[in-house]
Motif scaffolding. Structure first.
Motif, mmCIF file in Angstrom:
data_model
loop_
_atom_site.group_PDB
_atom_site.id
_atom_site.type_symbol
_atom_site.label_atom_id
_atom_site.label_comp_id
_atom_site.label_asym_id
_atom_site.label_seq_id
_atom_site.Cartn_x
_atom_site.Cartn_y
_atom_site.Cartn_z
ATOM 1 N N LYS A 716 0.787 -1.311 0.239
ATOM 2 C CA LYS A 716 -0.039 0.037 -0.042
ATOM 3 C C LYS A 716 0.911 1.146 0.214
ATOM 4 O O LYS A 716 0.328 2.426 -0.733
ATOM 5 C CB LYS A 716 -0.904 0.166 1.086
ATOM 6 N N LEU A 719 1.976 1.576 -3.649
ATOM 7 C CA LEU A 719 0.696 1.963 -4.268
ATOM 8 C C LEU A 719 0.577 3.693 -4.034
ATOM 9 O O LEU A 719 0.211 4.454 -5.246
ATOM 10 C CB LEU A 719 -0.537 1.404 -4.120
ATOM 11 N N SER A 734 0.027 -1.405 -12.246
ATOM 12 C CA SER A 734 -0.639 -2.782 -12.476
ATOM 13 C C SER A 734 -0.003 -3.676 -11.418
ATOM 14 O O SER A 734 -0.623 -4.683 -11.071
ATOM 15 C CB SER A 734 -0.838 -3.135 -13.773
ATOM 16 N N TYR A 737 -1.247 -3.250 -7.926
ATOM 17 C CA TYR A 737 -2.625 -3.864 -7.918
ATOM 18 C C TYR A 737 -2.622 -5.247 -7.742
ATOM 19 O O TYR A 737 -3.601 -6.079 -7.080
ATOM 20 C CB TYR A 737 -3.396 -3.295 -9.105
ATOM 21 N N ASN A 738 -1.663 -6.054 -8.738
ATOM 22 C CA ASN A 738 -1.759 -7.485 -8.674
ATOM 23 C C ASN A 738 -1.349 -8.039 -7.498
ATOM 24 O O ASN A 738 -1.571 -8.986 -7.033
ATOM 25 C CB ASN A 738 -0.724 -7.950 -9.851
ATOM 26 N N TYR A 756 -8.791 -5.590 -7.120
ATOM 27 C CA TYR A 756 -7.674 -5.177 -7.404
ATOM 28 C C TYR A 756 -6.930 -5.894 -8.639
ATOM 29 O O TYR A 756 -6.309 -5.416 -9.681
ATOM 30 C CB TYR A 756 -6.489 -5.629 -6.254
ATOM 31 N N LYS A 759 -8.614 -3.843 -11.589
ATOM 32 C CA LYS A 759 -7.868 -2.499 -11.969
ATOM 33 C C LYS A 759 -6.491 -2.880 -12.699
ATOM 34 O O LYS A 759 -6.143 -2.161 -13.503
ATOM 35 C CB LYS A 759 -7.446 -2.055 -10.455
ATOM 36 N N ALA A 760 -5.946 -3.834 -12.063
ATOM 37 C CA ALA A 760 -4.588 -4.456 -12.752
ATOM 38 C C ALA A 760 -4.797 -4.698 -14.374
ATOM 39 O O ALA A 760 -4.040 -4.170 -15.279
ATOM 40 C CB ALA A 760 -3.707 -5.373 -12.179
#
Length: 1503
Positions: A716, A719, A734, A737-738, A756, A759-760
């Motif tokens: 996090k 990110l 990505s 997110y992965n 998530y 999104k990726a």
């Protein structure tokens, strides 16, 4: 002389059993790692965050600790604290816990602790071994009573009653410490000849000096520095006053006066120069220049007529010292202003003081100075120094260089190093200086300083200087303005401000396009800068277009080996790598390398960058050994050519972490990633892309290690940074997110995971080509999520999409394809399509075996899943083989508390349960349960499965594993669950009983056992096997309490159930037979013990393989019986059998091996082979260190064993130290009055008894008695042993009536609780006889000794050394009664026995010879007596190390008989030998000293 034996007892071990599990499945998910590449552009693209707040600190902190109830008044402590305010880094405490906590958390500093004497005993033992604690000063009323503490603790510098003395000592010690921090650079002769290997600190120190001397300064610089310091000293009024004085009087007082003022400029400047803190050095540039100029001015006015010698004393690290030893003929520089003295003694004291620090070597530099040569200026500063030194102090300017002539030892860890001052015209020095100047080019001092900041990685300062230069540059100077805009753009890239970087780069391009033709080479740099930052922003097409423009220009205008061309190749390679075209990337990197190898020295950092980039491609291609080799080349070059905190080294740490990550060595990967993060945080902005990449890598590796609670915050953080710094559809987003999606999947949070992953996928579909490998990873993760939610058709669809992409973009055996084949196999496995599942799993394994190392962690996926398919197919042996391979690899690469390991343990448990190997099944389920309880929430489904499996194995077998540490938590969980059945409740109660039994709380343990039995009896369908096991554990409990008849009764109840419900060869029967055997052993019924061990062994041999660990346990137990019987060779043979099994079936560092080592040590101890005994006890201790926490009670047991060896060989201080360490561990780890603590108290009492400190001995025995009476039955043999030892202590101090009372109390208990022929009874009768002997009641003494002898001969296995000892005691009664012929007759019997039963070097033989000599002396047959004394000495010298305490007796006897026959010189010789031994082992007030000194005196009188 008489013989009595104190009794040593050890508590009985309690054997524990537990309850057992079912199966679970493993699913693999992909998770990305990030890497940071060095992209070659006109400058490096890393920059620290600039902050104007001062960050300089002292390398030490002074701490004052006083209690509210101190022995001095508050005014005195206020005065001490006022003194401490001189030192800016100080702390004062009144709460000693807060003080200790502060000391524990101090890092990279040394602590000088002042403590009030009323707290010394509480604080010093806790903090004395802390590495950060330098010195301790105790303030008190009276220092006379504290001398012993100074001797005991080397860090205690003294006890002080006056403020002046404590302040003087503290000042002096801080000065010594600061003196040792002066940094030096050493240039070996080889480096002078090979400038590529030049020490970077030498280069940078020289350049700093030149730059500051050339840079002009004004009054504003001084004001800036003062304001800067005021922020730091805002809470220190004394230093604040100094700053006001400095600002006001700077020009009115000597610069040297300011420099030498205590804790002010000197401390700040030396700390900054030592750490190369450019921020502070820049602020102090005006002072550096002015101080140098004053030294130069004084030097020019001085009239030095002839060469002279100066000295300097300081400490250097062991590494620096070794380098000095290898550098004779080379150069040495002190990287700051250097203070020396013409007074030898003053400098010698500084050097000698450094030796008190074990990490340093004391060095006395003796420097020959020839004033006639031109060199770095120096000056005599006595009259203008702040201190007005009495001795002559010579101050050299910064970075003075000397020639190393010779080294000579003065004493241990103290050396003299002979130096000569070098001339500025020294040929080698001129070559060095010119080389360094060529490294840093620039049109002005400020521009050269900027380049220096760049080389040192200080990009914040570089930006500050660039902006200053840009503001002073005319717009007409187009090339300069464009260059500065480009440089600022590079700095912005390093800060993570990519948008601003593009802006500056485009300004530079705009300026250059106005003055240059379209394809002119000067535009290439601007194109390169914009291409590089576009690549970082994920705008690959834009980046390619700019790189193509560059390449077209360069190929038309440059030679094929031009460095600009190599930069373009490098950047195109990096872009290819980012786009997944690895072969093309390697091709361009190799072109880059070819040019660089022709252009740069072999250790140039740019070569390192290229090696690193090639390594990163090999890493991505799965070629890990090649990747590692290139990264090693990279780091080796950078460490030799760059500062250790340089950004490029940070990048390589990340690369090394990545390759260790790839090969599954996660702990090493984690260490490198953490080093990279720490370095990044010191020098990069908080939103830097590199920091985000490192957070991602830390998250990935902690995820793989199973530490999900740490992994998620890392992801996090990554990110958050990426969202701030990158476009919303950058591919790097990505990746994160992965990673977050995979983590949520692993912990069962599927909704969050899907969010998530989607999104990726959205980002990748927009930013990447349709066949990019990272798209396959996201499809795999989505498929894995569908699999977890049993959406098998959707899962298969996602997996097949992933496989299709990989078949287009990757080679057929590329590692990522294994994930997809494995996942497809999992989908087929779930609906029982075993052939298709097995086919895909085997394809997975084949690819892995081609591309990975043989123990790569990814192999566990294939091994585990193939094993589970074979299990489903009923092929259990194949299944077990694959699952064991899975566990073996996991244990090498994962943390012990990892969910995947728990899953494998559970699967193996199911396998063993299916094949009827219940003990193995139970063991594995217990391990799975322990791990899952640490990782999963209390209501997690996997926990319910494990408890269900434990219940199943329990109902099938009725045996319990030993899981003492988790029973209480298990009981808690079951209580919170919904109405557990009776069998589960009974099992938990039983296990709680085991836990309390292990803790020594026998009444609580018995309560839980009785509760378990009651539940089972009330149950409608009681479990016979569980009831049998509970009876067995109750039996073990009563055995521990010494209630042998009750113990045997419960064991027989257990046997009865087992014989009715189990097969004759069931392992549970063997376990109960083993317990009965142990009971008989404790009762000294050795034949019965061996019989039951044999029954247990026969069952084990039929039930288990020949190398099963349970067999090793039985062999070990049989060995212990033979040890008790003094049949040592048989004992060793059984221990060796146990060793052979453990070597095959267990790791050599297994806890059971540690126990076995201790048992072998006990045998060798009994055989008086003390060196061997100590060797095995220390082996046990080392093994325990590898798997136990520092305060584990097992350490205390081993320390007790080690202490007993030191006790036996007369090394009493070492023995006492071991016992005290053991007690400290027990106090922290065990409840009060625990049986293990009793053993330690008893051992200390025995030691003090041997040392003649009988009052101390008595106090420990009485404390032992007090403790054991709290938990043992009144007639327990251990209570008898303690009464016996108390009696002996009273006897030793002449209190014979009390001695008889306690000895007879002990005997009375033994007569009730032990067989009539038990050896302990004989010992008690002998001790009572010895007491009567001391009371001159010879008839009673003789009667007791003869009773002891009768008991010893009645024993089934007579102990011949004990029998000889009893004869020995009878002899001395006869001697006392002047019945010499009877005494000699006894000795003849003893000698006959020794020849038959004991080795001829046994120490008892020496005692007998000595005693015969004593009788002949009494009979005035001196020459016969002398002959036997010499025989005794000869045996003593063969039986053990010379000089041990027992030699004192024989030496004294020899001296006495030589004195009797008038050979006084020989008598004196042996008295002195005896005295020498006593001084080594006994306190100076021991009575034996008085006896020997008296004997020496009378012998001298006789001569």
């Amino acid at each position: 002389m008489e013989c009595t034996w104190p009794k040593l007892f050890t508590p009985a071990n309690v054997k524990a059993e537990l309850v057992d599990d079912k199966d679970s499945c493993d699913n693999s998910l992909s998770i990305y790692k990030s890497s940071a590449d060095d992209i070659s552009s006109p400058r490096n693209m890393n920059m620290p965050l600039y902050n104007e707040k001062p960050c300089f600190t002292e390398n030490f902190v002074a701490v004052l600790l006083k209690s509210n109830s101190n022995e001095c008044d508050d005014n005195i402590y206020n005065s001490i604290f006022d003194f401490l305010l001189i030192i800016n880094s100080n702390k004062a405490f009144t709460d000693y816990n807060q003080c200790i906590d502060f000391i524990c958390h101090v890092q990279n500093k040394k602590i000088f602790l002042i403590v009030s004497s009323d707290l010394e005993e509480r604080v010093i033992p806790i903090v004395r071994d802390f590495a950060q604690l330098q010195s301790i000063y105790v303030f008190c009323d009276n220092n006379s009573q504290h001398e012993q503490l100074i001797k005991k603790h080397r860090k205690v510098k003294g006890f002080f009653t006056e403020i002046e003395r404590i302040s003087h000592a503290l000042r002096q010690d801080i000065q010594h410490y600061s003196n040792a921090l002066i940094p030096i650079s050493i240039i070996p002769p080889a480096s002078i000849n090979n400038l590529d290997e030049l020490d970077q600190s030498f280069m940078y120190s020289q350049l700093l000096k030149e730059v500051f001397l050339e840079t002009p300064h004004d009054d504003n610089d001084k004001k800036h520095f003062v304001n800067f310091c005021r922020i730091y000293y805002v809470k220190n009024n004394k230093e604040f006053q100094k700053l006001d004085e400095f600002e006001r009087d700077y020009k009115h007082l000597s610069l040297i006066w300011w420099y030498s003022r205590e804790y002010f400029i000197f401390a700040i400047l030396n700390e900054a120069l030592r750490n190369q803190d450019i921020n502070i050095i820049l602020k102090m540039g005006f002072f550096l220049r002015d101080l140098h100029c004053q030294i130069e001015q004084l030097h020019s006015k001085a009239d030095y007529h002839k060469p002279f010698t100066v000295y300097r004393g300081q400490g250097v690290s062991q590494v620096e010292f070794e380098k000095l030893q290898k550098s004779q003929g080379g150069l040495l520089s002190f990287n700051n202003f250097l203070s020396t003295s013409t007074a030898y003694q003053v400098s010698f004291l500084f050097a000698e003081a450094a030796c008190s620090n074990p990490d340093l070597v004391g060095i006395l530099f003796q420097i020959e100075v020839n004033p006639s040569i031109i060199s770095t200026p120096f000056a005599l500063i006595n009259d203008i120094s702040h201190f007005n030194n009495i001795e002559k102090e010579i101050l050299f300017s910064m970075h003075t260089i000397f020639r190393i002539c010779d080294l000579e030892p003065i004493q241990d860890r103290l050396w003299c190093v002979y130096l000569t001052l070098t001339s500025d015209n020294d040929q080698e020095l001129m070559i060095l200086t010119e080389y360094i100047r060529q490294e840093i080019l620039g049109t002005s001092g400020l521009y050269r300083l900027d380049h220096l900041m760049d080389k040192m990685g200080e990009f914040n300062k570089a930006e500050e200087i660039y902006i200053t230069l840009l503001s002073k540059t005319s717009n007409d100077d187009i090339d300069q303005v464009a260059d500065l805009n480009s440089q600022i753009g590079c700095v912005k890239v390093a800060k993570g401000d990519l948008e601003s970087a593009v802006s500056y780069f485009e300004k530079a391009l705009e300026i250059q396009e106005k003055s240059c033709p379209l394809h002119y080479p000067c535009l290439a740099r601007a194109y390169n800068d914009i291409g590089a930052v576009s690549s970082l922003m994920g705008e690959y097409s834009k980046a390619f277009s700019y790189y193509e423009k560059i390449l077209q220009i360069q190929q038309n205008s440059l030679s094929s080996d031009d460095l600009h061309l190599s930069a373009s190749y490098n950047n195109i390679a990096t872009l290819c790598k980012l786009a997944g075209n690895y072969e093309k990337a390697l091709s361009y990197y190799r072109k880059t390398l070819e040019i660089m190898e022709r252009s740069f020295p072999s250790i140039h950092p740019t070569l390192g960058i290229t090696y690193g980039n090639i390594g990163s491609v090999h890493d991505l291609m799965g070629e890990y050994s090649k990747a590692y080799a290139y990264f090693q080349k990279d780091i080796k070059i950078k460490k030799r050519s760059l500062p250790l905190d340089h950004p490029s080294i940070r990048t390589t740490y990340g690369h090394l972490g990545s390759v260790y990550d790839s090969i599954g060595e996660y702990s090493k990967a984690l260490a490198y990633y953490e080093r990279a993060l720490h370095a990044h945080q010191k020098s990069l902005s908080t939103n830097s892309i590199e920091i985000a990449s490192t957070y991602n890598n830390l998250g990935r590796v902690t995820y793989l290690m199973g530490d999900y609670s740490k992994a998620l915050p890392y992801f996090k953080k990554a990110l958050e940074i990426q969202k701030q710094s990158l476009p919303s559809y950058h591919p790097t987003l990505s990746v994160t997110y992965n990673n977050i999606g995979a983590l949520h999947t692993s912990i069962g949070e599927y909704t969050e995971a899907l969010s998530y992953y989607e999104k990726a996928l959205e980002i990748m579909q927009k930013a990447l080509p349709p066949n990019h490998p990272e798209l396959a990873t996201t499809y795999n993760n989505l498929g894995g999520l569908c699999y977890m939610t049993t959406e098998y058709p959707n899962a298969l669809s996602h997996f097949q999409k992933a496989l299709k992409i990989q078949q287009v973009s990757l080679s057929h055996d590329h590692p990522p394809m294994t994930i997809t084949y494995n996942n497809i196999g999992s989908v087929y496995h779930s609906p029982d399509d075993y052939p298709n599942a097995l086919s895909n799993y085997k394809t997975t394994l084949e690819i892995m075996q081609k591309s990975l190392t043989m123990n790569h962690p990814s192999l566990v996926i294939a091994y585990n899943n193939i094993g589970l398919v074979y299990y489903s197919m009923g092929e259990y042996s194949k299944a077990l083989s694959y699952l064991e391979m899975t566990l073996e690899i996991q244990q090498q690469f994962l943390t012990p508390v990892h969910l995947s390991i728990a899953t494998t343990y559970s699967n193996i448990g199911v396998m063993y349960s299916s094949t009827g190997e219940y003990s193995k099944a139970l063991s594995n389920h217990e391990k799975a349960l322990e791990i899952m309880q640490k990782l999963l929430p209390s209501n997690h489904l996997s926990l319910a499965t494990v408890y269900n499996n434990i219940g199943l194995v329990h109902n099938s077998l009725g045996e319990y594993s030993n899981a003492l540490l988790c029973h209480e938590k298990a009981f808690e969980i079951v209580q919170k669950s919904s109405l557990p059945d009776c069998a589960s409740l009974a099992a938990i109660c039983n296990n709680m009983g085991l836990t309390y039994c292990e803790m020594g709380k026998y009444s609580s343990a018995l309560s839980y056992y009785e509760q378990s039995i009651e539940i089972q009896k009330q149950s409608a369908s009681p479990s016979e096997s569980l009831l049998s096991t509970t009876y067995r554990n109750v039996g073990s409990l009563y055995a521990s309490m010494g209630q042998h008849s009750k113990a045997l009764s419960y064991f027989m109840m257990s046997i009865k159930i087992q014989e009715e419900t189990l097969s004759p060869n069931h392992p549970s029967l063997a376990g109960t037979y083993n317990d009965i055997a142990s009971l008989y052993k404790s009762m000294a019924k050795h034949s019965e013990a061996l019989s039951y061990y044999e029954r247990a062994l026969n069952i084990m041999l039929k039930s288990f393989s020949s190398n099963h660990p349970s067999l090793a346990n039985i062999y070990n137990n049989v060995g212990s019986v033979f040890d008790s019987m003094e049949e040592y060779e048989k004992a060793l043979s059984y221990y060796l059998k146990a060793f052979a099994i453990m070597k095959e079936s267990l790791l050599l560092n297994h806890p059971s091996v540690a126990v076995l080592c201790s048992n072998v040590g006990v045998v060798y101890h009994s055989k008086r082979n003390y060196s061997k005994a100590l060797q095995f006890f220390q082996m046990s201790f080392k093994i325990q260190q590898k798997f136990l926490t520092p305060n584990h009670p097992s350490f205390a047991i081993t320390l007790n064993y080690i202490g007993s060896v030191h006790h036996s060989i007369g090394n009493y201080p070492q023995a006492l130290s071991c016992y005290e360490k053991a007690f400290e561990i027990e106090k922290n780890a065990l409840p009060p009055n625990h049986s293990t603590m009793v053993t330690t108290y008893n051992s200390i009492g025995l030691l003090y008894d041997t040392m003649g400190e009988h009052s101390m001995s008595l106090s420990y025995y009485e404390k032992t008695l007090e403790m054991i009476q709290t938990y043992l039955a009144p007639n327990h043999p251990s209570i008898a042993s303690t009464y016996h030892n108390i009696g002996l202590a009273h006897k030793s101090i002449g209190e014979y009536t009390k001695a008889c009372f306690y000895l007879k109390m002990g005997l009375e208990i033994e007569q009730k609780s032990l067989p009539s022929n038990h050896p302990s009874l004989a010992i008690s009768y002998s001790s009572i006889g010895a007491t009567y002997n001391s009371m001159q009641a010879y008839c009673q003494a003789l009667s007791c000794y003869q009773t002891a002898l009768e008991i010893q001969w009645k024993s089934p296995q007579p102990n011949y050394s004990s029998i000889i000892n009893t004869y020995y005691c009878i002899v001395f009664v006869h001697i006392a009664m002047e019945e010499y012929s009877k005494a000699l007759s006894c000795y003849e019997k003893m000698l006959d026995m020794i020849e038959i039963y004991l080795p001829l070097d046994h120490e008892l033989l020496a005692n007998i010879y000595s005693s015969i000599g004593f009788i002949y002396k009494l009979m005035r047959k001196y020459w016969d007596g002398l002959s036997y004394y010499h025989k005794a000495l000869e045996v003593m010298e063969k039986s053990g190390p010379s000089g041990r305490p027992s030699f004192t007796t024989i030496y004294c006897n020899l001296a006495l008989i030589y004195k009797s026959i008038g050979m006084y010189s020989d008598a004196l010789l042996f008295y002195k030998k005896a005295l020498q031994i006593l001084k080594k082992y006994l306190p100076t007030n021991h009575p034996l000293f008085a006896i020997i000194y008296d004997s020496l005196g009378t012998t001298y009188e006789s001569t």
